[in-house]
Write a protein that holds these residues in place. Structure first.
Motif, short mmCIF file in Angstrom:
data_model
loop_
_atom_site.label_atom_id
_atom_site.label_comp_id
_atom_site.label_asym_id
_atom_site.label_seq_id
_atom_site.Cartn_x
_atom_site.Cartn_y
_atom_site.Cartn_z
N ALA A 259 0.84 -1.21 0.00
CA ALA A 259 0.00 0.00 0.00
C ALA A 259 0.87 1.25 0.00
CB ALA A 259 -0.92 -0.01 1.22
N ASN A 260 1.98 1.23 0.74
CA ASN A 260 2.88 2.37 0.81
C ASN A 260 3.95 2.21 -0.26
OD1 ASN A 260 3.87 0.10 2.15
ND2 ASN A 260 5.27 1.30 3.39
N ILE A 261 3.65 2.71 -1.44
CA ILE A 261 4.51 2.47 -2.59
C ILE A 261 4.95 3.79 -3.22
CG2 ILE A 261 2.66 2.30 -4.31
CD1 ILE A 261 4.12 -0.18 -5.40
N MET A 262 6.19 3.86 -3.66
CA MET A 262 6.74 5.07 -4.25
C MET A 262 6.42 5.13 -5.74
SD MET A 262 10.75 6.28 -4.29
CE MET A 262 10.73 6.80 -2.57
N THR A 263 6.12 6.30 -6.25
CA THR A 263 5.87 6.44 -7.68
C THR A 263 7.18 6.29 -8.45
OG1 THR A 263 6.18 8.84 -7.74
CG2 THR A 263 3.97 8.03 -7.23
N ALA A 264 7.08 5.85 -9.68
CA ALA A 264 8.27 5.70 -10.52
C ALA A 264 8.92 7.05 -10.78
CB ALA A 264 7.90 5.03 -11.84
N ALA A 265 8.11 8.11 -10.87
CA ALA A 265 8.65 9.45 -11.11
C ALA A 265 9.49 9.92 -9.93
CB ALA A 265 7.51 10.43 -11.38
N ARG A 266 9.00 9.71 -8.72
CA ARG A 266 9.76 10.12 -7.53
C ARG A 266 11.03 9.29 -7.39
NH1 ARG A 266 11.59 13.98 -4.17
NH2 ARG A 266 11.81 13.23 -2.01
N CYS A 267 10.92 8.00 -7.65
CA CYS A 267 12.10 7.14 -7.60
C CYS A 267 13.15 7.61 -8.60
CB CYS A 267 11.70 5.70 -7.87
SG CYS A 267 13.07 4.54 -7.80
N ALA A 268 12.71 7.96 -9.81
CA ALA A 268 13.63 8.43 -10.84
C ALA A 268 14.31 9.73 -10.42
CB ALA A 268 12.87 8.64 -12.15
N GLU A 269 13.56 10.63 -9.80
CA GLU A 269 14.14 11.90 -9.33
C GLU A 269 15.24 11.65 -8.31
OE1 GLU A 269 12.76 16.09 -7.15
OE2 GLU A 269 11.45 14.32 -7.11
N LEU A 270 14.98 10.74 -7.37
CA LEU A 270 15.98 10.43 -6.35
C LEU A 270 17.19 9.72 -6.95
CD1 LEU A 270 13.57 9.27 -3.49
CD2 LEU A 270 14.87 11.40 -3.58
N CYS A 271 16.94 8.82 -7.89
CA CYS A 271 18.05 8.12 -8.56
C CYS A 271 18.95 9.10 -9.30
CB CYS A 271 17.50 7.09 -9.54
SG CYS A 271 16.79 5.61 -8.78
N LEU A 272 18.35 10.01 -10.05
CA LEU A 272 19.14 10.96 -10.83
C LEU A 272 19.86 11.96 -9.92
CD1 LEU A 272 16.76 11.64 -13.85
CD2 LEU A 272 18.75 10.14 -13.75
N THR A 273 19.25 12.31 -8.80
CA THR A 273 19.93 13.16 -7.83
C THR A 273 21.16 12.47 -7.28
OG1 THR A 273 17.88 14.29 -7.18
CG2 THR A 273 19.70 14.35 -5.60
N SER A 274 21.04 11.19 -6.98
CA SER A 274 22.18 10.42 -6.47
C SER A 274 23.31 10.36 -7.50
CB SER A 274 21.73 9.00 -6.12
OG SER A 274 20.69 9.03 -5.17
N ILE A 275 22.95 10.13 -8.76
CA ILE A 275 23.96 10.08 -9.82
C ILE A 275 24.58 11.46 -10.01
CG2 ILE A 275 24.34 9.62 -12.27
CD1 ILE A 275 21.92 7.68 -12.09
N ALA A 276 23.75 12.50 -10.00
CA ALA A 276 24.25 13.86 -10.19
C ALA A 276 25.28 14.24 -9.15
CB ALA A 276 23.08 14.84 -10.16
N ASN A 277 25.11 13.74 -7.94
CA ASN A 277 26.04 14.06 -6.84
C ASN A 277 27.08 12.98 -6.60
OD1 ASN A 277 25.01 16.69 -5.35
ND2 ASN A 277 23.19 15.55 -5.99
N LYS A 278 27.12 11.99 -7.52
CA LYS A 278 28.13 10.94 -7.50
C LYS A 278 28.15 10.19 -6.16
CE LYS A 278 30.90 13.54 -10.82
NZ LYS A 278 32.16 14.27 -11.08
N LEU A 279 26.96 9.95 -5.62
CA LEU A 279 26.87 9.18 -4.39
C LEU A 279 27.20 7.72 -4.67
CD1 LEU A 279 23.63 10.66 -2.76
CD2 LEU A 279 25.98 11.51 -2.68
N GLU A 280 27.76 7.06 -3.69
CA GLU A 280 28.14 5.66 -3.89
C GLU A 280 26.95 4.73 -3.77
OE1 GLU A 280 31.43 4.66 -1.39
OE2 GLU A 280 32.81 5.97 -2.47
N GLU A 281 26.04 5.03 -2.86
CA GLU A 281 24.86 4.19 -2.66
C GLU A 281 23.73 5.03 -2.11
OE1 GLU A 281 25.39 0.12 -1.17
OE2 GLU A 281 23.87 0.57 0.36
N SER A 282 22.52 4.77 -2.58
CA SER A 282 21.35 5.49 -2.11
C SER A 282 20.21 4.53 -1.83
CB SER A 282 20.89 6.53 -3.15
OG SER A 282 21.78 7.61 -3.22
#
Length: 323
Positions: free
Chosen positions: A263-286
């Motif tokens: 029931a508590n599920i993340m939208t694909a759009a929000r997940c994509a935003e967080l993924c791209l933010t992690s890549i943009a900041n060169k994080l090792e793991e998110s």
């Protein structure tokens, strides 16, 4: 002076707890989301390849990327018609994006011979590749550990692990040969790659394996600062992965909460935003997931004894009755 230091430490921990209880990503990712580099500045002018882009997280990634100025996107999956749909919807989201800025490149991830050919086409089309986001994955089969057929394990490892490793090795060699150019490998794993999930034995170990492969690679690349590795760990996301899963023993699993769409599920759009933010900041793991997933992750990481007792209690309500 000591009082000030204690106050600062307490304030820091209070902020961390607040983020943990209110946010949908880990503390470090949240801080970069608010104060780090934005997606637009990092991806502008880049050539980005997204696999598994015909639906779910991959589709969400493409639709977030198309908002960036002068970005070139390659979308790959097996289903060409679905990739064409994603491309059409991306172009509708950003009218200024040209048709030729999005390359539809269908291929089957487990067709290893197609990997090098696909990269060659990308370089021929756009002249370079900057970022590979490996998202292709399958859920597998719901089954008791001892009842899951070994054929499912092999098939899942082939798709979720070995095909990604092969493609990333080819791209890594390309990055290394392109001297002076930055390169980035981003791999979509799962929170299931950090904690064992009951009834998903064929799926969960594949995600653990990805962490082993890419953590090892990251350490090998420490001295080569121009090539980066990011492992992305979403929790439950609004995708068709639940619909495409198989059940192991039919009725014995149909009433199990763990086999149903959360029931508590993340939208694909929000997940994509967080993924791209992690890549943009060169994080090792998110890590990214709605409550209550992340507090459990931190509890497992920093208080394994308490987590073991809590999980043992909770599994009494979730596990299948053997009788």
């Amino acid at each position: 002076m000591l009082d000030l230091i204690v106050a600062v430490i307490l304030a820091f921990f209070a902020i961390c707890v607040g983020i943990l209880l209110c946010g949908d990503c880990d503390i470090w990712t949240f801080m970069h989301l608010k104060f780090g580099k934005d997606i637009a500045s990092r991806f502008e002018g880049k050539v980005v390849w997204v696999t598994g882009a015909s639906s779910g997280i991959g589709e969400g990634l493409a639709k977030e990327l198309v908002k960036v100025k002068n970005v070139k996107i390659i979308i790959s999956a097996r289903r060409k018609e679905e990739l064409e749909r994603v491309k059409k919807e991306c172009l509708e989201l950003n009218k200024s994006t040209k048709q030729e800025s999005i390359l539809v490149l269908p291929f089957d991830m487990v067709d290893y011979d197609s990997h090098a050919k696909a990269l060659e086409k990308i370089v021929k089309t756009f002249g370079k590749l900057d970022i590979l986001i490996s998202n292709a994955a399958a859920m597998g089969q719901y089954a008791l550990w001892e009842e899951a057929p070994i054929s499912t394990d092999k098939a899942l490892f082939d798709l979720n692990v070995f095909s990604l490793v092969n493609l990333n090795r080819i791209v890594l060699n390309y990055f290394k040969n392109e001297r002076g150019r930055q390169g980035h490998l981003a791999v979509v794993s799962s929170l299931a790659g950090k904690l064992g999930v009951p009834y998903l034995t064929p799926y969960t170990p594949t995600k653990f394996a990805l962490h082993g492969y890419f953590d090892s690679l990251r350490h090998e690349l420490r001295k080569m600062e121009r090539i980066h590795v990011t492992v992305l760990c979403p929790g439950p996301v609004e995708t068709n992965i639940f619909d495409n899963s198989m059940t192991g023993t039919g009725a014995r699993f149909k009433d199990t909460m763990l086999t149903k769409r959360p029931a508590n599920i993340m939208t694909a759009a929000r997940c994509a935003e967080l993924c791209l933010t992690s890549i943009a900041n060169k994080l090792e793991e998110s890590w990214m997931a709605p409550l209550p997933n992340l507090p459990f992750m931190y509890l497992a990481a920093y208080q394994p004894f308490l987590y073991s007792k809590l999980s043992a209690f909770m599994m009494k309500f979730f596990v299948v009755d053997e009788k």
